[in-house]
Design a protein around this motif. Structure first.
Motif, PDB file in Angstrom:
ATOM      1  N   VAL A   1       0.806  -1.229   0.000  1.00 57.48           N
ATOM      2  CA  VAL A   1       0.000   0.000   0.000  1.00 57.48           C
ATOM      3  C   VAL A   1       0.834   1.271   0.000  1.00 57.48           C
ATOM      4  N   ARG A   2       0.166   2.338  -0.418  1.00 57.09           N
ATOM      5  CA  ARG A   2       0.648   3.720  -0.288  1.00 57.09           C
ATOM      6  C   ARG A   2       2.026   3.926  -0.898  1.00 57.09           C
ATOM      7  N   ASP A   3       2.017   4.568  -2.038  1.00 61.07           N
ATOM      8  CA  ASP A   3       3.268   4.852  -2.727  1.00 61.07           C
ATOM      9  C   ASP A   3       3.426   6.377  -2.836  1.00 61.07           C
ATOM     10  N   PRO A   4       4.202   6.971  -1.963  1.00 63.00           N
ATOM     11  CA  PRO A   4       4.321   8.437  -1.996  1.00 63.00           C
ATOM     12  C   PRO A   4       4.959   8.958  -3.286  1.00 63.00           C
ATOM     13  N   SER A   5       5.700   8.096  -3.991  1.00 62.47           N
ATOM     14  CA  SER A   5       6.349   8.567  -5.225  1.00 62.47           C
ATOM     15  C   SER A   5       5.462   8.366  -6.461  1.00 62.47           C
ATOM     16  N   ARG A   6       4.247   7.849  -6.236  1.00 58.09           N
ATOM     17  CA  ARG A   6       3.337   7.622  -7.363  1.00 58.09           C
ATOM     18  C   ARG A   6       2.920   8.958  -7.990  1.00 58.09           C
ATOM     19  N   PRO A   7       2.990   9.047  -9.338  1.00 59.97           N
ATOM     20  CA  PRO A   7       2.540  10.299  -9.958  1.00 59.97           C
ATOM     21  C   PRO A   7       1.033  10.502  -9.736  1.00 59.97           C
ATOM     22  N   ASP A   8       0.617  11.770  -9.638  1.00 58.24           N
ATOM     23  CA  ASP A   8      -0.786  12.074  -9.332  1.00 58.24           C
ATOM     24  C   ASP A   8      -1.768  11.557 -10.386  1.00 58.24           C
ATOM     25  N   TYR A   9      -1.283  11.427 -11.616  1.00 59.23           N
ATOM     26  CA  TYR A   9      -2.224  11.030 -12.677  1.00 59.23           C
ATOM     27  C   TYR A   9      -2.578   9.537 -12.629  1.00 59.23           C
ATOM     28  N   LEU A  10      -1.914   8.778 -11.756  1.00 64.36           N
ATOM     29  CA  LEU A  10      -2.260   7.355 -11.606  1.00 64.36           C
ATOM     30  C   LEU A  10      -3.052   7.167 -10.322  1.00 64.36           C
ATOM     31  N   ILE A  11      -4.164   6.432 -10.410  1.00 62.41           N
ATOM     32  CA  ILE A  11      -4.950   6.187  -9.201  1.00 62.41           C
ATOM     33  C   ILE A  11      -4.162   5.263  -8.261  1.00 62.41           C
ATOM     34  N   ASP A  12      -4.264   5.544  -6.974  1.00 63.72           N
ATOM     35  CA  ASP A  12      -3.555   4.721  -5.986  1.00 63.72           C
ATOM     36  C   ASP A  12      -4.277   3.378  -5.849  1.00 63.72           C
ATOM     37  N   THR A  13      -3.511   2.335  -5.717  1.00 61.95           N
ATOM     38  CA  THR A  13      -4.116   0.996  -5.598  1.00 61.95           C
ATOM     39  C   THR A  13      -3.471   0.225  -4.456  1.00 61.95           C
ATOM     40  N   ASN A  14      -4.233  -0.734  -3.937  1.00 65.24           N
ATOM     41  CA  ASN A  14      -3.694  -1.680  -2.949  1.00 65.24           C
ATOM     42  C   ASN A  14      -3.578  -3.041  -3.609  1.00 65.24           C
ATOM     43  N   GLU A  15      -2.496  -3.713  -3.333  1.00 66.28           N
ATOM     44  CA  GLU A  15      -2.361  -5.094  -3.789  1.00 66.28           C
ATOM     45  C   GLU A  15      -2.216  -5.966  -2.549  1.00 66.28           C
ATOM     46  N   TYR A  16      -2.677  -7.204  -2.649  1.00 63.35           N
ATOM     47  CA  TYR A  16      -2.610  -8.104  -1.495  1.00 63.35           C
ATOM     48  C   TYR A  16      -1.987  -9.426  -1.926  1.00 63.35           C
ATOM     49  N   LEU A  17      -1.037  -9.879  -1.132  1.00 57.88           N
ATOM     50  CA  LEU A  17      -0.435 -11.188  -1.376  1.00 57.88           C
ATOM     51  C   LEU A  17      -0.920 -12.130  -0.279  1.00 57.88           C
ATOM     52  N   VAL A  18      -1.538 -13.224  -0.694  1.00 59.44           N
ATOM     53  CA  VAL A  18      -1.949 -14.236   0.280  1.00 59.44           C
ATOM     54  C   VAL A  18      -1.037 -15.438   0.081  1.00 59.44           C
ATOM     55  N   SER A  19      -0.387 -15.861   1.150  1.00 55.93           N
ATOM     56  CA  SER A  19       0.508 -17.015   1.023  1.00 55.93           C
ATOM     57  C   SER A  19       0.193 -18.032   2.111  1.00 55.93           C
ATOM     58  N   VAL A  20       0.320 -19.271   1.709  1.00 52.55           N
ATOM     59  CA  VAL A  20       0.264 -20.370   2.681  1.00 52.55           C
ATOM     60  C   VAL A  20       1.516 -21.183   2.398  1.00 52.55           C
ATOM     61  N   GLY A  21       2.524 -21.022   3.232  1.00 49.75           N
ATOM     62  CA  GLY A  21       3.825 -21.629   2.943  1.00 49.75           C
ATOM     63  C   GLY A  21       4.415 -21.006   1.696  1.00 49.75           C
ATOM     64  N   ASP A  22       4.793 -21.851   0.751  1.00 50.67           N
ATOM     65  CA  ASP A  22       5.393 -21.345  -0.482  1.00 50.67           C
ATOM     66  C   ASP A  22       4.374 -21.132  -1.595  1.00 50.67           C
ATOM     67  N   ASP A  23       3.118 -21.400  -1.305  1.00 53.20           N
ATOM     68  CA  ASP A  23       2.075 -21.196  -2.310  1.00 53.20           C
ATOM     69  C   ASP A  23       1.520 -19.786  -2.116  1.00 53.20           C
ATOM     70  N   ALA A  24       1.530 -19.008  -3.200  1.00 56.18           N
ATOM     71  CA  ALA A  24       1.126 -17.606  -3.022  1.00 56.18           C
ATOM     72  C   ALA A  24       0.293 -17.110  -4.190  1.00 56.18           C
ATOM     73  N   ILE A  25      -0.656 -16.264  -3.859  1.00 58.27           N
ATOM     74  CA  ILE A  25      -1.498 -15.640  -4.888  1.00 58.27           C
ATOM     75  C   ILE A  25      -1.504 -14.138  -4.660  1.00 58.27           C
ATOM     76  N   LEU A  26      -1.312 -13.409  -5.736  1.00 57.78           N
ATOM     77  CA  LEU A  26      -1.329 -11.953  -5.657  1.00 57.78           C
ATOM     78  C   LEU A  26      -2.683 -11.469  -6.166  1.00 57.78           C
ATOM     79  N   LEU A  27      -3.405 -10.752  -5.311  1.00 59.06           N
ATOM     80  CA  LEU A  27      -4.749 -10.295  -5.666  1.00 59.06           C
ATOM     81  C   LEU A  27      -4.692  -8.914  -6.303  1.00 59.06           C
TER      82      LEU A  27
END
Lengths: 201, 245
Positions: free
Chosen positions: B19-45
């Motif tokens: 979350v939260r990228d202070p260096s993000r240019p204003d013309y791009l909407i801010d987004t949150n990404e979520y990584l869910v991991s169970v051990g070595d298995d991972a999914i990026l939402l």
């Protein structure tokens, strides 16, 4: 990498210019085809005195059709080039984003980016450079072949002009038609010269 | 650069919020990404757009080996959701992307091939993860016509895509919703305009109100916790949507 992007931009502009010249040549080849058909009818009307002119008009018509086919092949080749250049532009964008990622990353993240970039940059850069060089070589060869073909057309037009002088009462009309052939083929030669310059640029 | 924050951890099961990228240019909407991991298995939402890939990757790699991400989930087809696909494929060409069947022919314009995509049926599906199962929950027309959220029944977390999103003004950038009444003002305009179907909204509210949710994580803005989740669902249920105001 910036060089890659510049290269691809230059290549795309070159392809656009080449396609424009191809369109011009195709239009003129169509014009020669129509002119040759009229010339064949005119020679028939002129009878015995324009037999040679008739044969040459037939040859000019065949030349116009060969030229159209050649230009179709050239156009297909430039379409293929667009595919390669597009891939190059996409590679350039990915490379630019990876560069930025590298700057923002530290530790193991940066190492990963370094590895990815080394693999990508070396392979992609070399591969695309080779592809572009091969494409340009093939394009140049095809333009050279086309120039030879048009040279033959030019000889036919000059011969038609000589034959026109023996056309008796139709001589003036035949001379007019053969001059039109000569002028149009001259325009095609100018276009091909321009194409050669684009490819050498 | 974004920051990676652990919002849930139990044994090998973890949720990371990028979350939260202070260096993000204003013309791009801010987004949150979520990584869910169970051990070595991972999914990026909702892995994000290609332009913010550097920020996401660099934040993520401080906490997790990006090469181990073997699944992506795209709630819908928008560029801020999944245009970074080709970049993730650079690190794992075998990565698989879950997306609504509706967009399975559209999203490949961002990268991947027929092996890359696992089309989700309208009714939803389970997503296996390290011996556990996440649930793709239908959220069609909220806002996209083929839209899914992800529910983790073990962690009791709902990833809610654009639902719950808020366009926060500068200075109000906390990870979690602190003051619901104040926060929801930044969500209202977004939901009225982006959510196009009142019926779809009611269906969604009914569906998720039956889930046991401790955290609701939107793709933009702050995360709702505890009672705030129910408050949000109630608020959304009575909000007039699909209107320009």
């Amino acid at each position: 990498m910036a060089v890659l992007v510049q290269d691809s931009g230059r290549e795309l502009r070159r392809i656009v210019r080449t396609n424009e010249e191809i369109k011009t040549v195709v239009l003129r080849a169509t014009k020669i085809n129509l002119m040759a058909m009229n010339a064949i009818f005119l020679a028939k009307r002129a009878g015995q005195s324009a037999l040679g002119f008739g044969v040459l008009s037939n040859e000019l018509r065949r030349f116009a059709m060969d030229l159209q086919k050649q230009m179709t092949r050239l156009r297909e080749m430039t379409y293929g080039s667009v595919g390669t250049i597009t891939a190059l532009v996409q590679q350039g964008r990915v490379n630019r984003l990876l560069e930025r990622t590298r700057k923002e990353s530290a530790g193991s993240g940066r190492k990963l980016i370094d590895e990815a970039m080394r693999g990508r940059y070396g392979l992609a850069h070399g591969r695309h450079r080779d592809q572009i060089t091969a494409l340009n070589r093939r394009l140049n060869q095809m333009i050279a072949d086309t120039t030879q073909l048009v040279e033959l057309g030019s000889v036919l037009a000059r011969s038609a002009k000589i034959e026109a002088a023996y056309g008796g009462p139709f001589s003036t009309s035949l001379m007019q038609v053969s001059s039109d052939f000569e002028r149009t083929i001259g325009e095609i030669q100018s276009s091909l010269e321009s194409l050669s310059k684009h490819e050498d640029a | 650069m974004k920051t990676a924050q652990v919002i849930y951890e139990e044994g090998a099961h973890r949720w990371l919020a990028l979350v939260r990228d202070p260096s993000r240019p204003d013309y791009l909407i801010d987004t949150n990404e979520y990584l869910v991991s169970v051990g070595d298995d991972a999914i990026l939402l909702d892995p994000g757009g290609s332009e913010i890939f550097p920020a996401v990757f660099s934040a993520l790699s401080t906490e997790f080996d990006p090469r181990k991400i073997n699944k992506l989930f795209a709630s819908h087809q928008d560029p801020d959701i999944i245009s970074s696909l080709s970049l993730w494929l650079e690190f794992n060409p075998n990565i698989q992307c879950y997306v609504s069947w509706l967009w399975a022919g559209f999203v490949p314009h961002f990268g991947g091939d027929q092996e890359t995509f696992i089309p989700l049926p309208d009714g939803g599906a389970d997503i296996p993860l390290g011996g556990q199962r996440l649930q793709a929950i239908p959220a069609h027309y909220l806002h996209s016509s083929g839209n899914f959220h992800v529910y983790d029944p073990h962690a009791k977390i709902l990833f809610s895509g654009d639902v719950g999103a808020a366009l926060l003004p500068p200075g109000e950038d906390s990870l979690f919703v602190e003051d619901f009444d104040r926060h929801i003002r930044h969500a209202e305009g977004f939901h009225r305009r982006w959510m196009g179907s009142d019926r779809a909204k009611r269906d969604w509210c009914h569906r998720v109100s039956q889930l046991d949710i401790e955290m609701m994580c939107p793709q933009h803005g702050a995360i709702y916790r505890g009672e705030q989740v129910k408050r949000f669902i109630d608020w959304f249920a009575q909000l007039e949507v699909g209107v320009i105001k």
